[in-house]
Design an enzyme around this catalytic site. Structure first.
Site, PDB file in Angstrom:
ATOM      1  N   LYS A  51       0.934  -1.054  -0.082  1.00 28.43           N
ATOM      2  CA  LYS A  51      -0.077  -0.072   0.042  1.00 28.43           C
ATOM      3  C   LYS A  51       0.694   1.272   0.127  1.00 28.43           C
ATOM      4  CE  LYS A  51      -1.872   1.502   4.158  1.00 28.43           C
ATOM      5  NZ  LYS A  51      -1.620   3.005   4.211  1.00 28.43           N
ATOM      6  N   ASN A  52       1.841   1.341   0.899  1.00 28.28           N
ATOM      7  CA  ASN A  52       2.595   2.612   1.160  1.00 28.28           C
ATOM      8  C   ASN A  52       3.607   2.882  -0.024  1.00 28.28           C
ATOM      9  OD1 ASN A  52       1.138   2.973   3.386  1.00 28.28           O
ATOM     10  ND2 ASN A  52       2.913   2.503   4.729  1.00 28.28           N
ATOM     11  N   ARG A 121      -3.744  10.785   4.232  1.00 30.95           N
ATOM     12  CA  ARG A 121      -2.369  11.938   4.259  1.00 30.95           C
ATOM     13  C   ARG A 121      -1.296  11.544   3.259  1.00 30.95           C
ATOM     14  NH1 ARG A 121       1.172  14.238   8.131  1.00 30.95           N
ATOM     15  NH2 ARG A 121       3.228  13.807   7.922  1.00 30.95           N
ATOM     16  N   CYS A 145      -4.736  13.381  13.036  1.00 33.84           N
ATOM     17  CA  CYS A 145      -5.091  12.096  12.866  1.00 33.84           C
ATOM     18  C   CYS A 145      -5.146  11.247  14.172  1.00 33.84           C
ATOM     19  CB  CYS A 145      -4.365  11.403  11.671  1.00 33.84           C
ATOM     20  SG  CYS A 145      -2.829  10.600  12.432  1.00 33.84           S
ATOM     21  N   ARG A 150       1.098  14.404  13.305  1.00 34.92           N
ATOM     22  CA  ARG A 150       1.641  14.367  12.223  1.00 34.92           C
ATOM     23  C   ARG A 150       1.830  15.768  11.285  1.00 34.92           C
ATOM     24  NH1 ARG A 150      -0.727   8.951   9.848  1.00 34.92           N
ATOM     25  NH2 ARG A 150       1.185   8.481   8.836  1.00 34.92           N
ATOM     26  N   PRO A 151       2.817  16.575  11.666  1.00 34.95           N
ATOM     27  CA  PRO A 151       2.605  17.800  10.701  1.00 34.95           C
ATOM     28  C   PRO A 151       3.539  17.505   9.637  1.00 34.95           C
ATOM     29  CG  PRO A 151       4.446  17.558  12.882  1.00 34.95           C
ATOM     30  CD  PRO A 151       3.396  16.622  12.865  1.00 34.95           C
ATOM     31  N   VAL A 152       3.608  18.637   8.830  1.00 40.22           N
ATOM     32  CA  VAL A 152       4.483  18.452   7.438  1.00 40.22           C
ATOM     33  C   VAL A 152       5.338  19.393   7.163  1.00 40.22           C
ATOM     34  CG1 VAL A 152       2.393  17.533   6.074  1.00 40.22           C
ATOM     35  CG2 VAL A 152       2.658  19.870   6.477  1.00 40.22           C
ATOM     36  N   ASP A 153       5.938  19.903   8.711  1.00 40.63           N
ATOM     37  CA  ASP A 153       6.962  20.866   8.644  1.00 40.63           C
ATOM     38  C   ASP A 153       8.317  20.516   7.967  1.00 40.63           C
ATOM     39  OD1 ASP A 153       7.097  18.904  10.543  1.00 40.63           O
ATOM     40  OD2 ASP A 153       8.679  20.111  11.679  1.00 40.63           O
ATOM     41  N   LEU A 154       8.593  19.250   7.970  1.00 41.87           N
ATOM     42  CA  LEU A 154       9.918  18.819   7.279  1.00 41.87           C
ATOM     43  C   LEU A 154       9.850  18.599   5.750  1.00 41.87           C
ATOM     44  CD1 LEU A 154      10.782  15.493   9.442  1.00 41.87           C
ATOM     45  CD2 LEU A 154      11.594  17.690   9.392  1.00 41.87           C
ATOM     46  N   ASP A 337       3.990   0.119  12.036  1.00 40.06           N
ATOM     47  CA  ASP A 337       2.701  -0.492  11.375  1.00 40.06           C
ATOM     48  C   ASP A 337       2.620  -1.781  11.987  1.00 40.06           C
ATOM     49  OD1 ASP A 337       2.203   1.985  10.566  1.00 40.06           O
ATOM     50  OD2 ASP A 337       2.997   1.290   8.434  1.00 40.06           O
ATOM     51  N   VAL A 359       7.496   6.228  17.394  1.00 41.23           N
ATOM     52  CA  VAL A 359       7.188   6.987  16.195  1.00 41.23           C
ATOM     53  C   VAL A 359       5.978   7.900  16.168  1.00 41.23           C
ATOM     54  CG1 VAL A 359       6.934   6.846  13.614  1.00 41.23           C
ATOM     55  CG2 VAL A 359       8.444   5.035  14.824  1.00 41.23           C
ATOM     56  N   ARG A 429      -8.844   0.239   4.106  1.00 42.63           N
ATOM     57  CA  ARG A 429      -7.954   1.062   3.663  1.00 42.63           C
ATOM     58  C   ARG A 429      -6.680   0.391   3.289  1.00 42.63           C
ATOM     59  NH1 ARG A 429      -6.053   4.146   7.438  1.00 42.63           N
ATOM     60  NH2 ARG A 429      -4.611   4.687   6.000  1.00 42.63           N
TER      61      ARG A 429
HETATM   62  C1  UD1 Z   1       4.308   6.577   6.586  1.00 40.17           C
HETATM   63  C2  UD1 Z   1       3.514   5.452   6.287  1.00 40.17           C
HETATM   64  C3  UD1 Z   1       2.898   5.021   7.669  1.00 40.17           C
HETATM   65  C4  UD1 Z   1       4.204   4.624   8.666  1.00 40.17           C
HETATM   66  C5  UD1 Z   1       4.828   5.863   8.962  1.00 40.17           C
HETATM   67  C6  UD1 Z   1       6.108   5.526   9.875  1.00 40.17           C
HETATM   68  C7  UD1 Z   1       2.805   5.927   4.118  1.00 40.17           C
HETATM   69  C8  UD1 Z   1       1.667   6.086   3.353  1.00 40.17           C
HETATM   70  N1  UD1 Z   1       2.464   5.799   5.442  1.00 40.17           N
HETATM   71  O1  UD1 Z   1       3.785   7.671   7.029  1.00 40.17           O
HETATM   72  O2  UD1 Z   1       2.326   3.917   7.392  1.00 40.17           O
HETATM   73  O3  UD1 Z   1       3.364   4.455  10.037  1.00 40.17           O
HETATM   74  O4  UD1 Z   1       5.384   6.160   7.638  1.00 40.17           O
HETATM   75  O5  UD1 Z   1       6.692   4.299   9.130  1.00 40.17           O
HETATM   76  O6  UD1 Z   1       3.788   5.891   3.789  1.00 40.17           O
HETATM   77  N2  UD1 Z   1       6.786  14.117  11.170  1.00 40.17           N
HETATM   78  C9  UD1 Z   1       6.988  15.366  11.657  1.00 40.17           C
HETATM   79  N3  UD1 Z   1       7.094  16.185  10.687  1.00 40.17           N
HETATM   80  C10 UD1 Z   1       6.896  15.906   9.051  1.00 40.17           C
HETATM   81  C11 UD1 Z   1       6.695  14.707   8.986  1.00 40.17           C
HETATM   82  C12 UD1 Z   1       6.520  13.739   9.973  1.00 40.17           C
HETATM   83  O7  UD1 Z   1       7.267  15.810  12.741  1.00 40.17           O
HETATM   84  O8  UD1 Z   1       6.886  16.939   8.351  1.00 40.17           O
HETATM   85  C13 UD1 Z   1       6.602  13.225  12.180  1.00 40.17           C
HETATM   86  C14 UD1 Z   1       5.080  12.341  12.424  1.00 40.17           C
HETATM   87  O9  UD1 Z   1       4.237  13.265  13.037  1.00 40.17           O
HETATM   88  C15 UD1 Z   1       5.654  11.395  12.898  1.00 40.17           C
HETATM   89  C16 UD1 Z   1       7.019  10.777  12.540  1.00 40.17           C
HETATM   90  O10 UD1 Z   1       7.582  11.909  12.107  1.00 40.17           O
HETATM   91  O11 UD1 Z   1       5.579  11.244  14.469  1.00 40.17           O
HETATM   92  C17 UD1 Z   1       6.825   9.814  11.600  1.00 40.17           C
HETATM   93  O12 UD1 Z   1       5.956  10.067  10.103  1.00 40.17           O
HETATM   94  P1  UD1 Z   1       6.436   9.909   8.694  1.00 40.17           P
HETATM   95  O13 UD1 Z   1       7.735   8.900   8.652  1.00 40.17           O
HETATM   96  O14 UD1 Z   1       6.350  11.043   7.984  1.00 40.17           O
HETATM   97  O15 UD1 Z   1       5.191   9.066   8.434  1.00 40.17           O
HETATM   98  P2  UD1 Z   1       4.262   9.011   7.187  1.00 40.17           P
HETATM   99  O16 UD1 Z   1       5.063   9.273   5.864  1.00 40.17           O
HETATM  100  O17 UD1 Z   1       3.116  10.059   7.617  1.00 40.17           O
END
Ligand code: UD1
Length: 476
Positions: A51-52, A121, A145, A150-154, A337, A359, A429
């Protein structure tokens, strides 16, 4: 070959949920799963595409001003949602079995629709490729969620380092590349955390940028490598994917590709755990055993053996279950996961176990439901203390997120009596026909409409905490 024009899902997702129209996903599946525990499993399971990987690679197809053919794409609600988002951006999508043809020649729209992004997301990741191709992208913030903020700052900071102006207002992320030549520029980017999504967004954006981009502290997940391989097959120049430093040398254009998605390591792990908890010998394929190293190591600690039968086939040989400790980490650490499914397994393992979720900050929603089934789990902050019990008992329970749903199915397979699981939209999903595959292994499991006694019974017996857990809009 028969082709369906703009039909995003051409076969049933499950018995009651069939997507035949690109613009009408079901509001919410009202069916429940009934599982009678205690039946041993035996036989073989075919593992679907990841899926991912599929979601990231579908976003990656935006980069190609031509046709892409993706194979081994799982038939999942999330994939259908991603297809809708691509269609809203102007792409043509055709599905035929597990093959998805994506034609991004007519990418016209730089704005992704809120109603769709808010449900998935991973759809935020389109910001990278849309910006790379059009020089502008507008994507709604994915928001909160159930499993964490799960912010998108990075993602945003990385795009800014590549020369994009990014403003966030009214919940919308507006990104554009200023100047007459709206091309992103290569940059050296250090990620504070090896975020899977941020690594994917930035890697996609960098493929068409001018110059070289280095991503330091990048995510090393197999799905990141799959996306890199897909981009490379289209002509991108990427090295180091699968390590913590990825270097992307931008190219002016990418070309058409025919690409198979890797097998789903999380689905594979879920079936291995199902075999272990029911003391059953089962085989699974296709898998990439290397993607499952941490999962296999923990299964062996717990007492099950995992044997490689062939390069892409694993056999689970059950054993007496004993406690262990698990900490979730970025790959190659133990995957978050798989945390919920392993918690279900540890409820029936002799002794005391500790699971530490590092995580996501809020990914223990399944604890209350497992306790409802007779488990003995206490939560202290990010730690769950699990005391093994000799018996779980079937009960009405509510799935709180995707992997929590799988944990409840696993517990139910080993429980005494009948378990009824509500809110199956989470399960649909991320698992293709989980009940069909389990039934084929000998499990007694069926999906019925919630109008039955089972659903009413479940509604009446639920206590407050489970009721309060509103189904999340945003998912992993
Ligand atoms: C992806 C997977 C999800 C898996 C996760 C961790 C997909 C579609 N989903 O989610 O199944 O559980 O990886 O292996 O591929 N974070 C920040 N800022 C950011 C981005 C992330 O602080 O800009 C934090 C998140 O809040 C979280 C951590 O980083 O606590 C890990 O998130 P991330 O690795 O980005 O997971 P996803 O890509 O959302």
């Amino acid at each position: 070959m028969q082709r369906n024009s703009l039909i995003l899902e051409d076969r049933p997702i499950n018995h009651s949920l069939s997507l035949t129209d690109s613009h009408s996903l079901p509001e919410e599946d009202k069916s429940v799963l009934q599982i009678w525990g205690g039946n041993p499993l035996h036989g073989h399971v075919k593992i679907s595409g990841a899926k991912n990987s599929a979601l990231a690679i579908m976003a990656g197809a935006i980069l190609c001003p031509d046709d892409c053919r993706l194979r081994n794409v799982p038939s999942l609600v999330d994939v259908a949602r991603m297809s809708q988002i691509l269609a809203a951006l102007g792409l043509k999508i055709e599905r035929n079995g597990d093959t998805l043809d994506i034609d991004a020649r007519h990418l016209q729209q730089s704005q992704a629709p809120y109603e769709l992004v808010s449900q998935l997301r991973a759809s935020f990741f389109v910001i990278g490729p849309v910006l790379a191709r059009l020089g502008a992208a507008r994507v709604p913030l994915p928001g909160g969620c159930a499993i964490g903020a799960r912010p998108v700052d990075l993602h945003v900071r990385g795009l800014q380092a590549m020369g994009a102006e990014v403003h966030i207002d009214h919940g919308m992320v507006h990104a554009y590349v200023p100047g007459r030549n709206p091309k992103l520029k290569g940059a050296k980017i250090y990620l504070d955390y090896p975020s899977v999504g941020a690594t994917e967004t930035l890697m996609m954006a960098a493929t068409l940028a001018e110059g070289e981009t280095t991503l330091e502290n990048a995510a090393q997940e197999p799905e990141v490598v799959d996306l890199a391989n897909f981009c490379r097959a289209m002509g991108a120049r990427i090295r180091g994917a699968g390590t913590n430093t990825i270097v992307i040398s931008g190219v002016p254009n990418l070309h058409s590709v025919d690409y198979p998605i890797i097998p789903d390591r999380i689905e594979a792990g879920t079936f291995l755990v199902a075999g272990a908890i029911t003391h059953s010998e089962i085989t699974i394929s296709p898998v990439v055993p290397d993607h499952l190293t941490a999962v296999i190591a923990k299964l062996q600690d717990i007492g099950a053996k995992v044997i490689a039968e062939e390069p892409n086939c694993l056999r689970l040989v059950p054993g007496r279950l004993r406690a262990t400790d698990i900490e979730t980490l970025p790959y190659p650490g133990f995957p978050t996961d798989m945390q919920a499914p392993f918690m279900a397994l540890l409820t029936k393992s002799e002794g005391d176990s500790v699971i530490t979720e590092t995580v996501f900050e809020n990914r223990l929603g399944h604890v209350a439901e497992l306790n409802r089934m007779g488990a003995d789990i206490r939560v202290k902050g990010k730690h769950a203390l699990i005391r093994g019990v000799s018996m779980l008992s079937g009960a009405p329970v509510v799935a709180t997120d995707l992997r929590a749903s799988a944990a409840l199915v696993i517990a139910a397979l080993a429980a005494d009596g009948k378990t009824t699981i509500q809110r199956l939209h989470h399960l649909d999903r991320g698992y293709y026909d989980l009940e069909g595959k389990l039934r084929q292994l000998g499990a007694k499991i069926e999906r019925v409409q919630d109008k039955t006694d089972a659903g009413v019974e479940a509604d009446q017996t639920l206590t407050a905490p489970s009721q309060i857990l509103t189904p999340p809009q945003m998912q992993s």
